[in-house]
Write a protein that holds these residues in place. Structure first.
Motif, mmCIF file in Angstrom:
data_model
loop_
_atom_site.group_PDB
_atom_site.id
_atom_site.type_symbol
_atom_site.label_atom_id
_atom_site.label_comp_id
_atom_site.label_asym_id
_atom_site.label_seq_id
_atom_site.Cartn_x
_atom_site.Cartn_y
_atom_site.Cartn_z
ATOM 1 N N MET A 1 -39.250 -22.161 10.871
ATOM 2 C CA MET A 1 -38.600 -20.866 10.730
ATOM 3 C C MET A 1 -39.529 -19.791 11.274
ATOM 4 N N THR A 2 -38.970 -18.860 12.002
ATOM 5 C CA THR A 2 -39.728 -17.734 12.521
ATOM 6 C C THR A 2 -39.660 -16.588 11.516
ATOM 7 N N VAL A 3 -40.833 -16.108 11.145
ATOM 8 C CA VAL A 3 -40.910 -14.967 10.236
ATOM 9 C C VAL A 3 -41.959 -14.007 10.767
ATOM 10 N N THR A 4 -41.838 -12.781 10.327
ATOM 11 C CA THR A 4 -42.845 -11.766 10.584
ATOM 12 C C THR A 4 -43.585 -11.526 9.285
ATOM 13 N N ILE A 5 -44.914 -11.504 9.357
ATOM 14 C CA ILE A 5 -45.732 -11.197 8.186
ATOM 15 C C ILE A 5 -46.223 -9.763 8.362
ATOM 16 N N ARG A 6 -46.006 -8.949 7.353
ATOM 17 C CA ARG A 6 -46.448 -7.558 7.407
ATOM 18 C C ARG A 6 -46.857 -7.106 6.015
ATOM 19 N N ARG A 7 -47.591 -6.009 5.994
ATOM 20 C CA ARG A 7 -47.967 -5.406 4.714
ATOM 21 C C ARG A 7 -46.750 -4.699 4.131
ATOM 22 N N ALA A 8 -46.518 -4.914 2.859
ATOM 23 C CA ALA A 8 -45.377 -4.305 2.178
ATOM 24 C C ALA A 8 -45.658 -2.848 1.875
ATOM 25 N N GLY A 9 -44.596 -2.070 1.817
ATOM 26 C CA GLY A 9 -44.661 -0.670 1.416
ATOM 27 C C GLY A 9 -43.817 -0.443 0.178
ATOM 28 N N GLU A 10 -43.868 0.762 -0.338
ATOM 29 C CA GLU A 10 -43.133 1.066 -1.566
ATOM 30 C C GLU A 10 -41.629 0.823 -1.437
ATOM 31 N N ASP A 11 -41.091 0.933 -0.221
ATOM 32 C CA ASP A 11 -39.660 0.668 -0.008
ATOM 33 C C ASP A 11 -39.299 -0.797 -0.232
ATOM 34 N N ASP A 12 -40.291 -1.673 -0.271
ATOM 35 C CA ASP A 12 -40.054 -3.101 -0.473
ATOM 36 C C ASP A 12 -39.988 -3.496 -1.945
ATOM 37 N N ALA A 13 -40.202 -2.564 -2.852
ATOM 38 C CA ALA A 13 -40.313 -2.890 -4.280
ATOM 39 C C ALA A 13 -39.088 -3.610 -4.821
ATOM 40 N N GLY A 14 -37.913 -3.179 -4.474
ATOM 41 C CA GLY A 14 -36.695 -3.820 -4.983
ATOM 42 C C GLY A 14 -36.552 -5.251 -4.494
ATOM 43 N N ALA A 15 -36.768 -5.468 -3.206
ATOM 44 C CA ALA A 15 -36.667 -6.817 -2.640
ATOM 45 C C ALA A 15 -37.755 -7.729 -3.208
ATOM 46 N N LEU A 16 -38.957 -7.198 -3.387
ATOM 47 C CA LEU A 16 -40.033 -7.994 -3.979
ATOM 48 C C LEU A 16 -39.693 -8.388 -5.416
#
Length: 178
Positions: A1-16
């Motif tokens: 599977m192809t994924v992108t790894i990136r640093r999370a931001g505050e907008d990611d809180a719900g998905a996390l």
């Protein structure tokens, strides 16, 4: 599977928070009750807690996402600094250190290579902190996770007790050099 790894931001809180609610129970022992899991998820893996952690300078959260804007399929959390737990302080050998506090992949993506890519990026992020070592705690009963960490160079260097709900569980303390 192809994924992108990136640093999370505050907008990611719900998905996390959604991903954590799904994956955290997979790391717990069968003795952990449903009530305790539900309470832990509601109070420690909620969006507000993630927002606080994402804003903290000692925390680094990485996400693996299949495409921009899609919910992550994996995440890790690093916490820089000396551990609070005296058992961990005694067990780890490398200073300065960083904790790999969380490492989870959606169960639908187990075996897809996502965890390997996420671990490689996480170890690079840990190196970027200037730490000499990275440590983690993992249940002695979680053979899948212990095997994964062993393949990635994490040695068992001690044990610690993990408190969840009103119960104590035993964790392996694993460490590797960066």
């Amino acid at each position: 599977m192809t994924v992108t790894i990136r640093r999370a931001g505050e907008d990611d809180a719900g998905a996390l928070s959604r991903l954590a609610a799904l994956t955290f129970p997979l790391a717990c022992t069968p003795q952990t009750s449903e009530e305790v899991l539900t309470a832990h998820i509601a109070t420690r893996l909620d969006p507000a807690t993630f927002r606080t952690q994402l804003a903290h300078p000692s925390y680094a959260v990485l996400v693996a996402e299949p495409a921009p804007g899609e919910d992550p399929v994996g995440y890790t959390m690093l916490i820089a600094g000396e551990p609070d737990d005296p058992d961990v302080q005694d067990a780890i050998r490398l200073r300065p250190t960083v904790a790999l506090e969380r490492c989870y992949v959606h169960p639908d993506h187990h075996g897809s290579g996502v965890a390997i890519l996420l671990m490689e990026a996480t170890l690079e992020a840990a190196r970027a902190t200037g730490a000499r070592g990275v440590w983690l705690g993992v249940s002695e009963e979680n053979s899948r996770a212990n095997a994964f960490y062993g393949r990635h160079g994490f040695e068992v260097v001690g044990t610690k007790r993990f408190h969840i709900g009103d119960a104590w569980e035993q964790d392996n303390v694993r460490e590797r050099a960066l």
